[in-house]
Design an enzyme around this catalytic site. Structure first.
Site, PDB file in Angstrom:
ATOM      1  CB  CYS A  79      -0.993  -0.010   1.155  1.00 19.69           C
ATOM      2  SG  CYS A  79      -0.295   0.001   2.818  1.00 19.69           S
ATOM      3  CG  HIS A 130      -4.655  -0.174   3.837  1.00 19.09           C
ATOM      4  ND1 HIS A 130      -3.829  -0.962   3.061  1.00 19.09           N
ATOM      5  CD2 HIS A 130      -5.653   0.231   3.015  1.00 19.09           C
ATOM      6  CE1 HIS A 130      -4.316  -1.032   1.834  1.00 19.09           C
ATOM      7  NE2 HIS A 130      -5.424  -0.307   1.781  1.00 19.09           N
ATOM      8  CG  HIS A 142      -6.823  -0.042  -1.552  1.00 21.61           C
ATOM      9  ND1 HIS A 142      -6.978  -0.858  -0.475  1.00 21.61           N
ATOM     10  CD2 HIS A 142      -7.901  -0.286  -2.340  1.00 21.61           C
ATOM     11  CE1 HIS A 142      -8.092  -1.565  -0.588  1.00 21.61           C
ATOM     12  NE2 HIS A 142      -8.665  -1.226  -1.721  1.00 21.61           N
TER      13      HIS A 142
END
Length: 172
Positions: A79, A130, A142
């Site tokens: 990510c 994240h 993402h």
């Protein structure tokens, strides 16, 4: 101007402005309408990575890389690798760690989000776990997890992402 949305997002209709501004032009989403911003350049770069494999520790300012540990045999992005790559196309340097990216830039209210802003999730009271790039509406792009690919997700309709939201940052 109105964006024509295709199956991969902003489609092939944008052709000129961001390529003149970005250090290296994106493959497909090279410009995002009049008034191109660094955030739009970052979003276009991320959209060009749709479908690229998730790779733990993968990604650099130059693009997908072999990762580390679980990602050592997979070329792709994790990510924070995706976000650092996307923002590097706009001339902004980010760390390759979600927690550090959370501290790189200006915190913004969710209602003030703009294309390319970083969205952070998870981690309780510690660093977020994240990060994603905001596109429009409730849509983000993402690199979700091992075994998955770079994808778009509606974070406003996802029970997980709605409850795990930690904040938004505008790099640069």
């Amino acid at each position: 101007m109105r964006a024509v949305l295709g199956s991969r997002g902003l489609g092939d209709v944008y052709k000129s402005q961001a390529s003149a501004l970005a250090p290296a032009p994106a493959k497909q989403h090279t410009a995002l309408l009049t008034g191109t911003t660094k955030g739009k350049i970052a979003a276009a770069a991320a959209l060009d990575q749709l479908g690229v494999s998730f790779s733990w520790g993968g990604g650099s300012a130059k693009g997908p890389t072999l990762g580390i540990g679980r990602g050592a045999r997979t070329r792709g992005f994790d990510c924070s690798g995706l976000t650092l790559y996307a923002w590097s196309r706009a001339g902004v340097r980010l760390s390759h760690y979600t927690g550090a990216q959370f501290r790189q830039g200006r915190r913004i209210a969710l209602r003030a989000r703009r294309m390319g802003d970083l969205l952070f999730f998870g981690g309780g009271t510690g660093d977020p776990t994240h990060v994603a790039l905001f596109l429009h509406g409730g849509l983000m792009i993402h690199a979700p997890k091992t075994g998955d690919v770079v994808r778009k997700t509606n974070f406003l309709t996802s029970s997980y992402f709605r409850t795990a939201f930690r904040g938004a940052v505008r790099p640069g």
